[in-house]
Design an enzyme around this catalytic site. Structure first.
Site, mmCIF file in Angstrom:
data_model
loop_
_atom_site.group_PDB
_atom_site.id
_atom_site.type_symbol
_atom_site.label_atom_id
_atom_site.label_comp_id
_atom_site.label_asym_id
_atom_site.label_seq_id
_atom_site.Cartn_x
_atom_site.Cartn_y
_atom_site.Cartn_z
ATOM 1 C CB SER A 129 3.523 0.183 1.137
ATOM 2 O OG SER A 129 4.499 -0.635 0.427
ATOM 3 C CE LYS A 184 3.082 3.380 -0.288
ATOM 4 N NZ LYS A 184 3.230 3.719 -1.730
ATOM 5 C CG ASN A 188 6.394 4.822 -2.961
ATOM 6 O OD1 ASN A 188 6.218 3.993 -2.034
ATOM 7 N ND2 ASN A 188 5.616 4.941 -4.000
#
Ligand code: 6PG
Length: 476
Positions: A129, A184, A188
């Site tokens: 990220s 991840k 998000n």
């Protein structure tokens, strides 16, 4: 032949920036792209960043890697990823590693990991990220995969990762197979929630309080110096302060109000439903994007459905109320996201450490924020917390913010300004702290029409009432 420490396959902007980041940290980097021109472009423009080994053929790329080989793929999710994995695996040997740094669905990562494990190859699904800039200057990295693969891969990833304020790398192995991509994905989801909440704060202050974007830009900059200090608040101030060159209008006024999405928010919500975890903030944020893009319904409703449109009398203190409501709602979003990771631990047999997740989100990633230090400390101080909101520091923050939070949600309702994020977060907070919920009535209804049974508050057992008969109760 030169031997590379690591290789990157797929040299679009994320891939080439990661390759440059590896090179800048002194690693020899093999690079390959399906179209060789892209590889040549990288070398021509950025060859000076370090030691690159370009290859036109995938076989040469694989041959240029030191054993155990490490190939990081940065290609489109889905079929393209599967195709690249297969081509690489055919050229690799047991012990080698394929690292997928894209936003893959964690179930695909689990499938790929299992298939490659049978061939002796390590598959490391890794969240990355921080966007293009992060990839180049230090992303937050969320690797899954085997502990064995992390032994030689970990130090390389840690070297190129962002560093938290205390100097620790924002990269930690989170667990086997899909654990990294799962974390991840939740990152998000929280990102969606955070962006929606900021959007609602903007709408309340603009449409509700009538504050213009230039002034709002200053307010967000000011907020960025306090509890709300974060990347997303910082860039909000930038976006709001930007003037469109072509029209001289605030940039935010010339952009079509239809939010896009690539799917990670949707995945987070879909999986949360499967796991039975109420990630209401993330769900509302995802639905709000869908509503914004639902042009048919919006066109059919504007001018037809009546109601207020902002512009109510608001006290001076409203700006600070919104700040507090934003902070409290944001904490709820994080609390829900961490609950989802904890539920995944139980479901998939992982042991993802919540404190480590919070720690590696402190720098480099899109949701980086000052208060992640507090979240890290909360989980490390008590890994058994039933909810982040029960950590004394966070209990205090939401308790102090709640009057403002309630005023803001009430004002939004009065003004006709939609605040699904703020409202859902407050409803979640009130739901958690309620001694009795109307779920008791729902149980009664379920038992009435479907004999679905219920439990009693005063004794053990499972019960059913004969609703269509004499209404006597039987214990089952
Ligand atoms: C990151 C971002 C990155 C990407 C999102 C955008 O952590 O660097 O989250 O992964 O920008 O995929 O997602 P949407 O297009 O769905 O908003």
């Amino acid at each position: 032949m030169r031997t590379a420490d690591i290789g990157v396959v797929g040299l679009a902007v994320m891939g080439s920036n990661l390759a440059r980041n590896f090179a800048r940290h002194g690693f020899t980097v093999a690079v390959y792209n399906r179209t060789y021109a892209k590889t040549q472009e990288l070398i021509a423009e950025h060859g000076g960043d370090g030691d690159f080994v370009p290859s036109e053929e995938l076989a040469d790329f694989v041959a240029s890697l030191k054993r155990p080989r490490k190939a990081m793929i940065m290609v489109q999710a889905g079929k393209a990823t599967d195709a690249v994995i297969e081509s690489l695996a055919e050229l690799m040997e047991p012990g080698d590693m394929i690292i997928d740094g894209g936003n893959a669905h964690f179930e695909n990562t689990r499938r790929r990991e299992a298939a490659l494990r049978e061939r002796g190859i390590h598959f490391v699904g890794t969240g990355v990220s921080g966007g293009e800039e992060g990839a180049l200057n230090g992303p937050s990295i969320m690797p899954g995969g085997s502990a064995e693969s992390y032994e030689s891969l970990g130090p390389i990833l840690e070297a190129i990762s962002a560093k938290a304020p205390d100097g620790t790398p924002c990269c930690t192995r989170l667990g086997p197979d899909g654990a990294g991509h799962f974390v991840k994905m939740v990152h998000n989801g929280i990102e969606y929630s955070d962006m929606q909440l900021i959007g609602e704060a903007y709408d309340l202050l603009r449409r509700g309080a009538g504050i213009e974007p230039t002034e709002l830009s200053k307010i967000f900059s000011e907020w960025n110096t306090g509890d709300l200090d974060s990347y997303l608040i910082e860039i909000t101030a930038e976006v709001l302060g930007h003037t469109d060159a072509a029209t001289g209008k605030p940039f935010v006024d010339v952009v079509l109000d239809q939010a896009g999405q690539k799917g990670t928010g949707r995945w987070t919500v879909q999986i949360a439903l499967d796991l039975g975890v109420p990630v209401t903030g993330i769900a509302e944020a995802t639905f709000a994007r869908a509503l914004s893009s639902g042009t048919r319904q919006r066109e059919g409703a504007v001018g037809v459905l009546s109601g207020p449109d902002g512009g109510v009398d608001l006290p001076e203190s409203f700006v600070d109320d919104v700040r507090q409501a934003l902070y409290a709602s944001k904490i709820v979003a994080y609390a829900q996201g961490f609950d989802q990771i904890a539920a995944a631990n139980a479901e998939f047999g992982w042991d993802i450490d919540l404190g480590s997740c919070a720690a590696l989100w402190r720098s480099g990633c899109i949701i980086r924020a000052g208060f992640l230090d507090k979240i890290t400390a909360a989980w490390r101080g008590n890994p058994g917390l039933p909810t982040l909101l029960a950590a004394p520091e966070f209990t205090k923050i939401v308790t102090e913010a709640q009057d403002a939070w309630r005023r803001v949600v009430s004002a939004a309702v009065q003004a006709g300004i939609p605040t699904p994020g703020f409202s859902a977060a407050l409803a979640y907070y009130d739901g958690l702290r309620s001694k009795r919920l109307p779920a008791a009535l729902i149980q009664g209804q379920r038992d009435f029409f479907g004999a679905h049974t219920y439990k009693r508050v005063d004794r053990e057992g499972t019960f059913h009432t004969e609703w269509s008969g004499d209404r006597s109760e039987t214990e089952l």
